[in-house]
Design an enzyme around this catalytic site. Sequence first.
Site, PDB file in Angstrom:
ATOM      1  N   GLY B 265       0.819  -1.214   0.000  1.00 22.75           N
ATOM      2  CA  GLY B 265       0.000   0.000   0.000  1.00 22.75           C
ATOM      3  C   GLY B 265       0.850   1.260   0.000  1.00 22.75           C
ATOM      4  O   GLY B 265       2.078   1.205   0.008  1.00 22.75           O
ATOM      5  N   VAL B 266       0.174   2.403  -0.007  1.00 29.87           N
ATOM      6  CA  VAL B 266       0.850   3.701  -0.034  1.00 29.87           C
ATOM      7  C   VAL B 266       1.162   4.138   1.394  1.00 29.87           C
ATOM      8  O   VAL B 266       0.434   3.811   2.318  1.00 29.87           O
ATOM      9  CB  VAL B 266      -0.077   4.747  -0.688  1.00 29.87           C
ATOM     10  CG1 VAL B 266       0.613   6.096  -0.769  1.00 29.87           C
ATOM     11  CG2 VAL B 266      -0.483   4.283  -2.076  1.00 29.87           C
ATOM     12  N   GLY B 267       2.256   4.855   1.572  1.00 27.45           N
ATOM     13  CA  GLY B 267       2.475   5.505   2.854  1.00 27.45           C
ATOM     14  C   GLY B 267       3.718   5.049   3.589  1.00 27.45           C
ATOM     15  O   GLY B 267       4.490   4.210   3.106  1.00 27.45           O
ATOM     16  N   GLU B 291      -0.010  -1.453  -6.916  1.00 25.92           N
ATOM     17  CA  GLU B 291      -0.680  -0.375  -7.646  1.00 25.92           C
ATOM     18  C   GLU B 291       0.101   0.933  -7.620  1.00 25.92           C
ATOM     19  O   GLU B 291      -0.109   1.777  -8.478  1.00 25.92           O
ATOM     20  CB  GLU B 291      -2.129  -0.189  -7.167  1.00 25.92           C
ATOM     21  CG  GLU B 291      -2.288  -0.155  -5.665  1.00 25.92           C
ATOM     22  CD  GLU B 291      -3.727   0.038  -5.187  1.00 25.92           C
ATOM     23  OE1 GLU B 291      -4.680  -0.231  -5.925  1.00 25.92           O
ATOM     24  OE2 GLU B 291      -3.885   0.462  -4.023  1.00 25.92           O
ATOM     25  N   ASN B 381      -9.669   8.253   2.816  1.00 23.81           N
ATOM     26  CA  ASN B 381      -9.293   8.348   1.403  1.00 23.81           C
ATOM     27  C   ASN B 381     -10.166   7.465   0.516  1.00 23.81           C
ATOM     28  O   ASN B 381     -10.572   7.865  -0.554  1.00 23.81           O
ATOM     29  CB  ASN B 381      -7.836   7.925   1.207  1.00 23.81           C
ATOM     30  CG  ASN B 381      -6.873   8.777   2.001  1.00 23.81           C
ATOM     31  OD1 ASN B 381      -7.112   9.967   2.208  1.00 23.81           O
ATOM     32  ND2 ASN B 381      -5.796   8.181   2.461  1.00 23.81           N
ATOM     33  N   GLY B 385      -7.295  -0.109  -3.627  1.00 23.40           N
ATOM     34  CA  GLY B 385      -7.122  -1.485  -4.074  1.00 23.40           C
ATOM     35  C   GLY B 385      -7.095  -2.483  -2.935  1.00 23.40           C
ATOM     36  O   GLY B 385      -6.919  -3.679  -3.166  1.00 23.40           O
ATOM     37  N   LYS B 405      -3.611   9.890  17.385  1.00 24.50           N
ATOM     38  CA  LYS B 405      -3.969  11.112  18.139  1.00 24.50           C
ATOM     39  C   LYS B 405      -3.332  11.127  19.532  1.00 24.50           C
ATOM     40  O   LYS B 405      -4.034  11.253  20.539  1.00 24.50           O
ATOM     41  CB  LYS B 405      -5.496  11.229  18.286  1.00 24.50           C
ATOM     42  CG  LYS B 405      -6.225  11.373  16.956  1.00 24.50           C
ATOM     43  CD  LYS B 405      -6.549  12.805  16.639  1.00 24.50           C
ATOM     44  CE  LYS B 405      -7.223  12.883  15.263  1.00 24.50           C
ATOM     45  NZ  LYS B 405      -7.075  14.182  14.630  1.00 24.50           N
TER      46      LYS B 405
END
Lengths: 500, 500
Positions: B265-267, B291, B381, B385, B405
């Site tokens: 994944g992204v990040g 992706e 978001n 995918g 948090k």
Amino acid sequence: MTVTNPFIESRLKSPEEVALLLPRDVTLGCSGFTPAGYPKLIPPAFAKRIETEQKQGHEFSIRLYAGASTGEELDGALAKTGALKLRIPYQSNSYLRNQINAGNVDFIDMHLSHVVKYIEHGILPSIDAAIVEAVDVTSDGKVYLTTSSGMSATYLQKAKEIYIELSDVHPQELKGYHDIYLPTHHSKGGPIPILSPDDRIGQPYVQVDPSLIKGIVRSSARDASAEFKAPDADCIAIADHVLEFIRDEIKKGRIPKEYLPFQNGVGNIANAVLGSMAKNDHFHEIQMYTEVVQDSAFDLIDAGKLQVASTSALTFSGKGLERFHKNINEWKSKFIIRPQEISNHPEVIRRMGLIAMNTALEVDIYGNVNSTHVMGTSMMNGIGGSGDFTRNSHLCIFMTPSLAKNGDISAIVPFVSHTDHSEHSTMIIVTEQGLADLRGCPPKKRAELIIEKCAHPSYRDRLRSYYETAKQVSKGKHTPHHLEEALSWHVRFLKTGSMK
Amino acid sequence: MTVTNPFIESRLKSPEEVALLLPRDVTLGCSGFTPAGYPKLIPPAFAKRIETEQKQGHEFSIRLYAGASTGEELDGALAKTGALKLRIPYQSNSYLRNQINAGNVDFIDMHLSHVVKYIEHGILPSIDAAIVEAVDVTSDGKVYLTTSSGMSATYLQKAKEIYIELSDVHPQELKGYHDIYLPTHHSKGGPIPILSPDDRIGQPYVQVDPSLIKGIVRSSARDASAEFKAPDADCIAIADHVLEFIRDEIKKGRIPKEYLPFQNGVGNIANAVLGSMAKNDHFHEIQMYTEVVQDSAFDLIDAGKLQVASTSALTFSGKGLERFHKNINEWKSKFIIRPQEISNHPEVIRRMGLIAMNTALEVDIYGNVNSTHVMGTSMMNGIGGSGDFTRNSHLCIFMTPSLAKNGDISAIVPFVSHTDHSEHSTMIIVTEQGLADLRGCPPKKRAELIIEKCAHPSYRDRLRSYYETAKQVSKGKHTPHHLEEALSWHVRFLKTGSMK
């Protein structure tokens, strides 16, 4: 017809003799799929031995794997001994279900297309003994299964010892119905070469090491299949909505005129849809790529509308089975019985673009579907293949009557008490009230459609009221919820016996 | 390098000229995928026109489709006009997100592998204009995309009019990175012929009808990519747990020694995993089928460990892009850019058997994962995918720090406020505290593992207490819940600012 050969003769045993060979701490891999083709003699004999020896102070511990649900002689008999500790991957026996929900039996509720890999990779305890119903066994280890494929091929190949219940209920012509193929993993074997439900890609038998076959029991026992019930008015109304929708999709060019293969869950609603297709002049020959075929297939055959049905089990009523036997040669081109790894395989489902029709237990206003957990905590039967089909089909349709328990339960709720299929995956929700097409709808539009089209009128105002309050009080207005009240319908039902 | 040919010359326009050609009520299909290769000049010019004409009393209505998330110049600029009514299928722009969660913009949060079909079947409003970034366009309609593929091929083929932002940011050698292939539906074209991430099966360009290209705008604008951040201690701890787990799976024979293709994944967490793989001596050459590729791919290249990465976007930082450009010829064998229908295709994902690693927003004690909805109601978001990969991969791993948090939010909760991936599909949960392998575990075992291995110590007692109470009061003991309190942690956070 009685099958016999010297190999079979050499292995013949009574159920009681086999029961004595099973370890006290044992993992069993059994044939059977909702509930066709499960072993019916060895398990009760084993249960009897257990009860006897328990009285003598011996402890037993059984882990039971099958294809999907089985009958009373297997699930019921073993659960009643109190020695059943684990069951996978699906069940529908009432005694067993109660034991699971009392916390006495562990149950792992799995996507049916995942089971083979979990067994092969040793994620679950390995199989000590496979007990499988068959119509014939050859001396070189070819096992011809009866009316279900399910997990049998994998269990036979992974078990340390194999026991066969050799059934004379079915004619030998049942041989040839099965198409046994298990994919190699990780691209090694290339794509699964199924492009159409009638593609045969494997062998009609399971190949095993014959030296592992330690006992063969002759059996004339029949599956305890439920008799086929005529659909009620709600089921017919649901079927009508579904058929109208499919015709409309064809008009819009989203489904080709020759249809796409249908997948159809188990039960009365699913049967009503096929029955209505058989009667409806606008429906012509269809193909099925599904996991269970029931008597409703006969309606399609009678109407000249069944081209082919690929399945993991032929689960006919007593009368249905009689009819099947009479036509067993003629219908060899109509039915293909596949391992559940293939009947439910994401690759094949996505490629062919199935129309998947499954039953929901409850649906929330945003389209999340609960297929498994009554009031969020008690297991009904299991997810079965509904996840395999929903997630990868061309079109997925969830069907449920809008009410249960004489109106004390609404199938449409503010917030599902368990999610099996998320709003991203669900597309069409149908009750006897109407059909909501959720595709291409943002959450609030989905809520309006589900409340107005699917909810029962006796709950519609309550749902509108929840939704209006949610829109007011919700921090996020994308998917508004009143979190304090989201599960209050379920809490109320548990306290008062009614969601009202 | 400036590309030019008579066809391009004949279509050249300024962004403002194109902006004037767009209808006031318009559906736009734009290039761009998290957030690489989106149009950056025409949308702001359109936004400016809208603001001017709104003052003159004209109304605008925009429906915006892209591949996944895009940048401020597209999502931000159009959202700020107030004319944006609908956005699909994924976004990450803070202004747009706020508008969605205020209820001002409709957002349809879709599995990325579903978008092509929904567009092709007219389930969503049809596309008036495609606006796509490209490095070259030929007079016979070959469009060479920039650093993302996403939905561009479908939008270009379905749009009534096409506008191109012709970028000179990238060298012409970018041509050849793309592999444009869109499957025919319903088995017509046979299996998708990808057996390995480096299989090329299509064309390096999108073929369009050149007469539909109504304007070409020269662009030197760069993607607004975030600079790459060094991973923090939590991310490194998560990565360590993941790598140890993968090594253990290899030892157990569940993952081959040459691995399986990774999806990532992204990040920051995803990047930390790849960064740690690059540094870890026990990891050798890997393949990716994913992706989005980010700068972390460079760590693997530097360590000589990246065999090939198939992706739908190359989303590099400014510095990363510089490096990519310098090596653009050499790396043509390292990267393949595919349409999101193919990068996320269930058939291919299942066949190859990916190791999918994605970020969770929250996870409940039974392993249900929320990837999208903050406190159940606000969109973060989108699912992107994660559903495509989770449901069909060989192994799916969800990663999240155990706290958010400053400790006021626990990522491990009694009951997720939204389910994107159900307990049937999730397998491995990882926080900086540890890793829970849920495969083959019945619900109560899952709860114990998640609480003891993954929850932060500051919430562990509270989770134990919820779970113990649930076991006492729950009607069903299969998946025990105390329904009155199930969402109380979220309610408390909304009221007091802390789950504590």
